[in-house]
Design a protein around this motif. Sequence first.
Motif, PDB file in Angstrom:
ATOM      1  N   ARG A  26      -3.873  -7.103  -6.086  1.00 35.25           N
ATOM      2  CA  ARG A  26      -4.698  -5.943  -5.808  1.00 35.25           C
ATOM      3  C   ARG A  26      -5.132  -5.940  -4.341  1.00 35.25           C
ATOM      4  O   ARG A  26      -5.400  -6.998  -3.772  1.00 35.25           O
ATOM      5  N   VAL A  27      -5.186  -4.748  -3.759  1.00 38.27           N
ATOM      6  CA  VAL A  27      -5.656  -4.570  -2.383  1.00 38.27           C
ATOM      7  C   VAL A  27      -6.743  -3.513  -2.399  1.00 38.27           C
ATOM      8  O   VAL A  27      -6.505  -2.367  -2.796  1.00 38.27           O
ATOM      9  N   LEU A  28      -7.947  -3.906  -1.999  1.00 43.25           N
ATOM     10  CA  LEU A  28      -9.071  -2.970  -1.967  1.00 43.25           C
ATOM     11  C   LEU A  28      -9.039  -2.210  -0.642  1.00 43.25           C
ATOM     12  O   LEU A  28      -8.996  -2.823   0.429  1.00 43.25           O
ATOM     13  N   LEU A  29      -9.040  -0.883  -0.725  1.00 37.52           N
ATOM     14  CA  LEU A  29      -8.959  -0.023   0.458  1.00 37.52           C
ATOM     15  C   LEU A  29     -10.293   0.671   0.675  1.00 37.52           C
ATOM     16  O   LEU A  29     -10.924   1.148  -0.272  1.00 37.52           O
ATOM     17  N   ILE A  48      -8.680  -7.104   1.489  1.00 39.37           N
ATOM     18  CA  ILE A  48      -9.405  -5.851   1.713  1.00 39.37           C
ATOM     19  C   ILE A  48      -8.894  -5.250   3.014  1.00 39.37           C
ATOM     20  O   ILE A  48      -8.846  -5.926   4.044  1.00 39.37           O
ATOM     21  N   VAL A  49      -8.499  -3.981   2.977  1.00 37.29           N
ATOM     22  CA  VAL A  49      -8.088  -3.260   4.185  1.00 37.29           C
ATOM     23  C   VAL A  49      -9.114  -2.164   4.427  1.00 37.29           C
ATOM     24  O   VAL A  49      -9.373  -1.340   3.533  1.00 37.29           O
ATOM     25  N   THR A  50      -9.712  -2.151   5.624  1.00 39.09           N
ATOM     26  CA  THR A  50     -10.813  -1.243   5.888  1.00 39.09           C
ATOM     27  C   THR A  50     -10.702  -0.572   7.242  1.00 39.09           C
ATOM     28  O   THR A  50     -10.189  -1.156   8.202  1.00 39.09           O
ATOM     29  N   LEU A  55      -4.576  -3.707  12.159  1.00 40.67           N
ATOM     30  CA  LEU A  55      -3.413  -3.344  11.348  1.00 40.67           C
ATOM     31  C   LEU A  55      -2.450  -2.440  12.109  1.00 40.67           C
ATOM     32  O   LEU A  55      -1.227  -2.620  12.035  1.00 40.67           O
ATOM     33  N   THR A  56      -2.963  -1.453  12.824  1.00 38.28           N
ATOM     34  CA  THR A  56      -2.071  -0.522  13.506  1.00 38.28           C
ATOM     35  C   THR A  56      -1.241  -1.233  14.573  1.00 38.28           C
ATOM     36  O   THR A  56      -0.060  -0.915  14.767  1.00 38.28           O
ATOM     37  N   THR A 115      -1.575   3.154   4.181  1.00 41.45           N
ATOM     38  CA  THR A 115      -1.811   1.855   3.558  1.00 41.45           C
ATOM     39  C   THR A 115      -1.709   1.953   2.043  1.00 41.45           C
ATOM     40  O   THR A 115      -1.176   1.046   1.382  1.00 41.45           O
ATOM     41  N   TRP A 116      -2.193   3.046   1.480  1.00 43.16           N
ATOM     42  CA  TRP A 116      -2.053   3.265   0.028  1.00 43.16           C
ATOM     43  C   TRP A 116      -0.580   3.249  -0.365  1.00 43.16           C
ATOM     44  O   TRP A 116      -0.176   2.574  -1.322  1.00 43.16           O
ATOM     45  N   PHE A 117       0.244   3.973   0.380  1.00 43.89           N
ATOM     46  CA  PHE A 117       1.680   3.985   0.104  1.00 43.89           C
ATOM     47  C   PHE A 117       2.289   2.601   0.317  1.00 43.89           C
ATOM     48  O   PHE A 117       3.159   2.161  -0.460  1.00 43.89           O
ATOM     49  N   ALA A 118       1.853   1.911   1.349  1.00 48.20           N
ATOM     50  CA  ALA A 118       2.418   0.591   1.653  1.00 48.20           C
ATOM     51  C   ALA A 118       2.147  -0.404   0.539  1.00 48.20           C
ATOM     52  O   ALA A 118       3.020  -1.189   0.148  1.00 48.20           O
ATOM     53  N   VAL A 119       0.932  -0.415   0.015  1.00 50.07           N
ATOM     54  CA  VAL A 119       0.585  -1.331  -1.077  1.00 50.07           C
ATOM     55  C   VAL A 119       1.504  -1.084  -2.270  1.00 50.07           C
ATOM     56  O   VAL A 119       2.051  -2.023  -2.869  1.00 50.07           O
ATOM     57  N   LEU A 120       1.705   0.183  -2.616  1.00 48.73           N
ATOM     58  CA  LEU A 120       2.551   0.508  -3.755  1.00 48.73           C
ATOM     59  C   LEU A 120       4.008   0.146  -3.501  1.00 48.73           C
ATOM     60  O   LEU A 120       4.703  -0.359  -4.384  1.00 48.73           O
ATOM     61  N   LYS A 121       4.500   0.422  -2.298  1.00 47.14           N
ATOM     62  CA  LYS A 121       5.885   0.062  -1.985  1.00 47.14           C
ATOM     63  C   LYS A 121       6.109  -1.447  -2.110  1.00 47.14           C
ATOM     64  O   LYS A 121       7.181  -1.898  -2.522  1.00 47.14           O
ATOM     65  N   ALA A 122       5.088  -2.218  -1.746  1.00 46.37           N
ATOM     66  CA  ALA A 122       5.188  -3.678  -1.829  1.00 46.37           C
ATOM     67  C   ALA A 122       4.928  -4.203  -3.232  1.00 46.37           C
ATOM     68  O   ALA A 122       4.892  -5.416  -3.447  1.00 46.37           O
TER      69      ALA A 122
END
Length: 537
Positions: A94-97, A143-145, A173-174, A108-115
Amino acid sequence: MELTPSAHVDSFCRDNLPAQADWPEFRFEVPELTYPARLNCAVELLRGSIDRFGPDRPCLVTDAGTWTYGDLARRSDQVAHVLAGDFGLVPGNRVLLRGPNNPWLVATWFAVLKAGGVPVTTMPLLRAREIDDLVELTRPSLIVTDHRFAADLAALEHDVPVLVYGGEYSGDLTARAAGQSGEFAWVDTAADDVALLAPTSGTTGIPKATMHFHRDVLANADTFGRYVLKPTQDDVFTGTPPIGFTFGLGGLVVFPLRFGASTLLIEKASPEELADAVERHHVTVLFTAPTAYKALLASGKAGALAKLRRCVSAGEHLPVATWEEFERATGIRIINGIGGTEMLHIFIAAADDDIRPGSTGRAVPGFEAAVLDDAGNPVPDGTPGRLAVKGPTGCRYLADPRQKTYVHNGWNITGDTYVRDVDGYFWYQARNDDMIVSSGYNIAGPEVEQALLRHPDVLEAAVVGAPDPARGTIVHAFVHLRPGATVAAAALQDFVKQAIAPYKYPRVIDFVTELPKTPSGKIQHYRLREMLAARTR
C-alpha cells in the motif's frame, strides 16, 4: 466465488478481505461489465484512450499548462520506476498518497497501480492523528506527499518512509522521476486484485476503508459514466471534490480518462474562482456538492457557466430549491445522484428529461435498488424504508466488523431512508439516524433543512434532534446566514411553518458562522449532536 490467482506478492489486502459470506451480491448485467480475468485498471484507462485517440490529446489541465495522455503515461511510468526501484515497492504494497488535486498526484496514483501497488489516497486536510489512524488501518510501506503537507507528517507516531514531490526537498520525486525511463513493465494484476483502499469521509468520526478491485474502478465509468453522464472525448471535466474522495476520483480522473476527455485540476477555489476557471478553460462537465452550486449562484457568476452541458451533484442530498434556482439561472438541469465510498460512485441518478426535480433518480443501468423494512423485506411503493442496492460494485470493508451491518442478505444497506414511487424514482427522506421522533411524529431532518434553505437569507442549514422533557425530542436547527443578512429566529420559524407542516418547524435555532464538515464537504450532524449533548452535562 473463487478469486483469480493474485499478482500481489504482499498478500495483506486479500488476507483482510471480509469473508465471502459477508460480501454483497454482485451483478454484471450490462455488456460493458464483462472484463478479462487479468486487468490493470490504470493501464486500461491510459492505454485504452491512447489506442483510440492517440497520445497527443489534452489530458490533465491546470493554469500552469497541459499534460497530454502521452505525458501522463510517460511520467507515471517514470514514477513507477522510482517506487519499485528506489523504494522497493512490490505488488500488493500500500502507498498512502496526500496532496491537492494536481497532475503529480494523478501521476503517482497511476504509477502505484502500474507497479501492482494499492493507493490509499487521503484528503489533504487530514491532520497527523487522522493520518496515523489510516496508517494503522492500511499499513502502507510508503507515503507520497505534496511538499506543502510534508511538515505535518513529522508528527506521525508510525515510522513510514516519506517521499515528497513539488518542493526543494532532497530526493524530490519529480527530480528522481526525470532521470528514469518513460517505459515501465506494468504488473499484470487480476481483475479481482484489490486496486485501492478508499477511506470513508468520516461522518461518524470512526475511520473505515473500503476495498475495491481493478474491475470496480472501470465499472462505475461503464455504468453511471456511460449510461447517465454520456461524456465525449471533447468534454472538459472539472470539480471541487478531492481525488481522495471517490466522488472526485471518478469525476475528475476515471470518467474523463475512460472516455478520452480532459480534466481541469483545481487545487482550491472560491465560488467566484471556480466559475472563472470554468469559463476560462471552456469546461463542459462539473462535479461538485449541493452547497457549492448554491454558492455559485450567490456569487453572481451564473453567466460564466454558459459552456457547461453537464453538472453532477452528490455527497449529500441536493435540495429541490437549489436545483430549481440553478436551472432558472443557467438553464442547466443538475444530475442529482447518490453514491458512496462503499459503492465507489453513483448508483442512482437521472439526466436530461428523465429528471424529476427533488428526486434522486432511478437505479443506474447495471444496478438494482430497493426500499426495505428493518427485516429486509421490500416495502410498498410510497412507503419509507431503508435504501438497498446491488450491482457490479459493493461494500468490502478492510478488517471491519461493520461489514455485517452494511451488507444484509446480499444487499448493500446505505444508511439512507428513501421512498420509491410507482415509476421507480427514489425520493430521499433522511439518513437513517436523521429521523427525529417528536411527540410521536416522525420528522425527517433534511425536509426541515430544505425548508430553511428556501429562505433567501439562509446559506446553509443543518437540523438534528435535541432531547426535550415534554416532547422527548425537538427539532433543533443550526443556520448559517448569507454575509450581511440579519433575520430573527421567529421569522425563520414562521417561514418554515408556511413551507411544510407546522409541527415540523425547528423549536430552537442557533445562528452559526460555519457548520462542521468532512473534508469532502458533508455536514457532520454527529458533531452537532455532540455539541448539544455537552450543553446538558
